[in-house]
Design an enzyme around this catalytic site. Structure first.
Site, PDB file in Angstrom:
ATOM      1  N   GLU A  65       1.099  -1.233  -0.097  1.00  0.00           N
ATOM      2  CA  GLU A  65       0.033  -0.061   0.020  1.00  0.00           C
ATOM      3  C   GLU A  65       0.702   1.396   0.135  1.00  0.00           C
ATOM      4  O   GLU A  65       1.998   1.217   0.613  1.00  0.00           O
ATOM      5  CB  GLU A  65      -0.822  -0.046   1.330  1.00  0.00           C
ATOM      6  CG  GLU A  65      -1.660  -1.131   1.292  1.00  0.00           C
ATOM      7  CD  GLU A  65      -2.715  -1.266   2.755  1.00  0.00           C
ATOM      8  OE1 GLU A  65      -3.686  -1.579   2.856  1.00  0.00           O
ATOM      9  OE2 GLU A  65      -1.616  -1.468   3.720  1.00  0.00           O
ATOM     10  N   ASP A 236      -7.580  -4.931   8.868  1.00  0.00           N
ATOM     11  CA  ASP A 236      -6.999  -3.689   8.153  1.00  0.00           C
ATOM     12  C   ASP A 236      -7.041  -3.702   6.804  1.00  0.00           C
ATOM     13  O   ASP A 236      -6.210  -3.052   5.908  1.00  0.00           O
ATOM     14  CB  ASP A 236      -5.845  -3.200   8.661  1.00  0.00           C
ATOM     15  CG  ASP A 236      -4.519  -4.270   8.746  1.00  0.00           C
ATOM     16  OD1 ASP A 236      -4.928  -5.383   8.072  1.00  0.00           O
ATOM     17  OD2 ASP A 236      -3.520  -3.805   9.111  1.00  0.00           O
TER      18      ASP A 236
HETATM   19  N1  NAD Z   1      -4.165  -0.894  12.265  1.00  0.00           N
HETATM   20  C1  NAD Z   1      -3.066  -0.520  11.960  1.00  0.00           C
HETATM   21  O1  NAD Z   1      -2.356   0.793  11.963  1.00  0.00           O
HETATM   22  C2  NAD Z   1      -1.974  -1.574  11.882  1.00  0.00           C
HETATM   23  C3  NAD Z   1      -0.660  -1.363  11.846  1.00  0.00           C
HETATM   24  C4  NAD Z   1       0.345  -2.304  11.882  1.00  0.00           C
HETATM   25  C5  NAD Z   1      -0.184  -3.753  11.764  1.00  0.00           C
HETATM   26  N2  NAD Z   1      -1.578  -3.992  11.714  1.00  0.00           N
HETATM   27  C6  NAD Z   1      -1.990  -5.475  11.488  1.00  0.00           C
HETATM   28  O2  NAD Z   1      -1.888  -5.913  12.871  1.00  0.00           O
HETATM   29  C7  NAD Z   1      -1.614  -7.265  12.684  1.00  0.00           C
HETATM   30  C8  NAD Z   1      -0.746  -7.841  13.609  1.00  0.00           C
HETATM   31  O3  NAD Z   1       0.752  -7.438  12.996  1.00  0.00           O
HETATM   32  P1  NAD Z   1       2.005  -7.867  13.475  1.00  0.00           P
HETATM   33  O4  NAD Z   1       3.049  -7.348  12.754  1.00  0.00           O
HETATM   34  O5  NAD Z   1       2.131  -7.906  14.949  1.00  0.00           O
HETATM   35  O6  NAD Z   1       1.977  -9.459  13.003  1.00  0.00           O
HETATM   36  P2  NAD Z   1       2.544 -10.751  13.519  1.00  0.00           P
HETATM   37  O7  NAD Z   1       2.557 -11.682  12.391  1.00  0.00           O
HETATM   38  O8  NAD Z   1       4.091 -10.233  13.907  1.00  0.00           O
HETATM   39  O9  NAD Z   1       1.654 -11.184  14.821  1.00  0.00           O
HETATM   40  C9  NAD Z   1       0.387 -11.750  14.597  1.00  0.00           C
HETATM   41  C10 NAD Z   1       0.089 -12.656  15.917  1.00  0.00           C
HETATM   42  O10 NAD Z   1      -1.087 -13.059  15.704  1.00  0.00           O
HETATM   43  C11 NAD Z   1      -1.352 -14.234  16.134  1.00  0.00           C
HETATM   44  N3  NAD Z   1      -2.540 -14.658  15.851  1.00  0.00           N
HETATM   45  C12 NAD Z   1      -3.154 -15.350  14.640  1.00  0.00           C
HETATM   46  N4  NAD Z   1      -4.395 -15.408  14.639  1.00  0.00           N
HETATM   47  C13 NAD Z   1      -4.784 -15.451  15.847  1.00  0.00           C
HETATM   48  C14 NAD Z   1      -5.930 -15.711  16.757  1.00  0.00           C
HETATM   49  N5  NAD Z   1      -6.951 -16.323  15.949  1.00  0.00           N
HETATM   50  N6  NAD Z   1      -6.006 -15.709  18.060  1.00  0.00           N
HETATM   51  C15 NAD Z   1      -4.809 -15.135  18.764  1.00  0.00           C
HETATM   52  N7  NAD Z   1      -3.589 -14.854  17.879  1.00  0.00           N
HETATM   53  C16 NAD Z   1      -3.615 -15.181  16.810  1.00  0.00           C
HETATM   54  C17 NAD Z   1      -0.061 -14.968  15.489  1.00  0.00           C
HETATM   55  O11 NAD Z   1       0.457 -16.328  16.068  1.00  0.00           O
HETATM   56  C18 NAD Z   1       0.901 -13.906  15.678  1.00  0.00           C
HETATM   57  O12 NAD Z   1       1.784 -14.158  16.940  1.00  0.00           O
HETATM   58  C19 NAD Z   1      -1.620  -7.458  11.074  1.00  0.00           C
HETATM   59  O13 NAD Z   1      -2.898  -7.907  10.903  1.00  0.00           O
HETATM   60  C20 NAD Z   1      -1.352  -6.114  10.626  1.00  0.00           C
HETATM   61  O14 NAD Z   1      -1.678  -6.039   9.201  1.00  0.00           O
HETATM   62  C21 NAD Z   1      -2.164  -2.774  11.809  1.00  0.00           C
END
Ligand code: NAD
Length: 348
Positions: A65, A236
């Site tokens: 993005e 997101d």
């Molecule tokens: N809103 C925003 O501004 C913003 C910014 C950055 C990241 N994000 C989003 O936040 C999320 C997390 O990002 P990250 O960098 O920490 O990712 P990451 O892959 O490092 O961590 C995600 C974690 O979620 C866990 N997980 C997956 N399914 C699950 C479930 N059903 N129950 C509990 N845990 C579960 C995984 O085991 C993993 O440890 C992503 O979806 C990312 O796109 C959003």
């Protein structure tokens, strides 16, 4: 300021290494609190900004993005990806870099890593939303999804809102162990939990930051009691949500920029005109935040360009006269602006 062409040609570049050094130089909690403040200041001048939903290029496995905005003085954009499958391949789910430019000349004034900075600003944004929406006595947060974003989310809530306890849950207990180890000694009581139900027990704030390419139901309707504030930040992208529709339906919903959130957020599950309040209106006092102690407030956070703009401007203001950047020879800037070719020819 009348800078020479050669000075404008050199763009400060903040590498990952220097970003980490800058964070420690300022102090992690101070950095988070400052970022939260910068976001509030920019949200309070919402009307000034160019706003557009981010431009996503989707594939079966993720999204790349571009997120641009401008306040008329500076222009900023972030390049960011979201690839939930990456983590299992030893790669980051989210990586990013960004640029801040001077609107007057169009010349960049900062080029920065933003993988670390995105985690910091996303956490600061959740803390801002929580500050304006959670109940006053909110001191315990359930953190569901203990990946790359999670510790940042916990520390920002401590720095901005004074929470003292986090209850962690992840489907992968190794992620919870990592999160616990990282939070040790940072002033929070950290409780690992075996289920999402256990994690949200006694929590006044629930933050979900899970990564999956599908519509998930990390929280179902019967799990969430009255009066809770939820930050749902992992949903997101189109087709990527975390909450059961029924929770969304009974929450008061607060968003960054509705045209983007309606495509990407939890509210993609709802009708296109489902009522939402824009967070900038709550920050400026134009709209009310929490209206009662029993209400469920939901910050449907997807991440908006102004937050990255705030973060880039903050970093730009902090690196002056520090060793935390290097000059990048990024802009071709011949002494005679019409002699670009001559400059190339003379370089032989
Ligand atoms: N809103 C925003 O501004 C913003 C910014 C950055 C990241 N994000 C989003 O936040 C999320 C997390 O990002 P990250 O960098 O920490 O990712 P990451 O892959 O490092 O961590 C995600 C974690 O979620 C866990 N997980 C997956 N399914 C699950 C479930 N059903 N129950 C509990 N845990 C579960 C995984 O085991 C993993 O440890 C992503 O979806 C990312 O796109 C959003």
């Amino acid at each position: 300021m009348n800078l020479k062409a050669s000075e404008l040609a050199m763009v400060p570049f903040v590498s990952v290494d220097n970003m980490m050094r800058l964070v420690h130089h300022i102090g992690l909690e101070t950095f988070m609190a400052d970022l939260a403040h910068e976001i509030e200041v920019d949200f309070a001048r919402w009307d000034l900004f160019d706003k557009t939903p981010r431009l996503g290029s989707h594939s079966d496995v993720g999204v790349i993005e571009l997120m641009p905005t401008s306040d008329g003085t500076h222009y900023g954009f972030k390049y960011v990806n979201g690839h939930p499958k990456n983590m299992k391949e030893g790669l980051q789910t989210v990586t990013a870099f960004g640029v801040l430019s001077d609107v007057d000349t169009g010349y960049p004034v900062l080029f920065s890593e933003m993988t670390v900075l995105t985690a910091l600003r996303t956490a600061a944004m959740s803390a801002v939303a929580t500050k304006h929406l959670a109940g006053a006595d909110a001191k315990t947060m359930a953190m569901i999804g203990n990946g790359a974003q999670s510790e940042f989310q916990c520390i920002a809530q401590k720095a901005v809102n004074g929470i003292d306890t986090v209850r962690l849950y992840d489907i992968d207990s190794a992620a919870t162990d990592k999160c616990m180890a990282n939070l040790a000694g940072l002033g929070l009581t950290v409780i690992p939990c075996a289920s999402p139900e256990e994690a949200i027990e006694g929590a006044q704030i629930i933050t979900t930051a899970t990564a999956d390419k599908d519509m998930q139901t990390i929280l179902t309707d019967n799990m969430v009691g009255s009066g809770v504030h939820i930050n749902a930040i992992g949903g997101d992208c189109p087709g990527k949500t975390e909450l059961h529709r029924d929770i969304v339906a009974r929450s008061s919903i607060f968003v960054e920029y509705p045209p983007q959130t309606r495509i990407e957020g939890e509210i993609q599950q709802m009708d296109p005109d489902h009522p939402v309040t824009e967070l900038w209106e709550v920050i400026t006092g134009k709209a009310k935040g929490r209206k009662s102690a029993s209400e469920i407030t939901l910050f449907d956070g997807v991440g908006f360009a102004i937050e990255d703009f705030s973060a880039l401007r903050y970093v730009h203001s902090k690196i002056k006269n520090t060793p935390f950047y290097i000059d990048f020879d990024l802009i071709a800037d011949p002494d005679d602006p019409r002699d670009l070719f001559g400059m190339v020819k003379r370089a032989r």
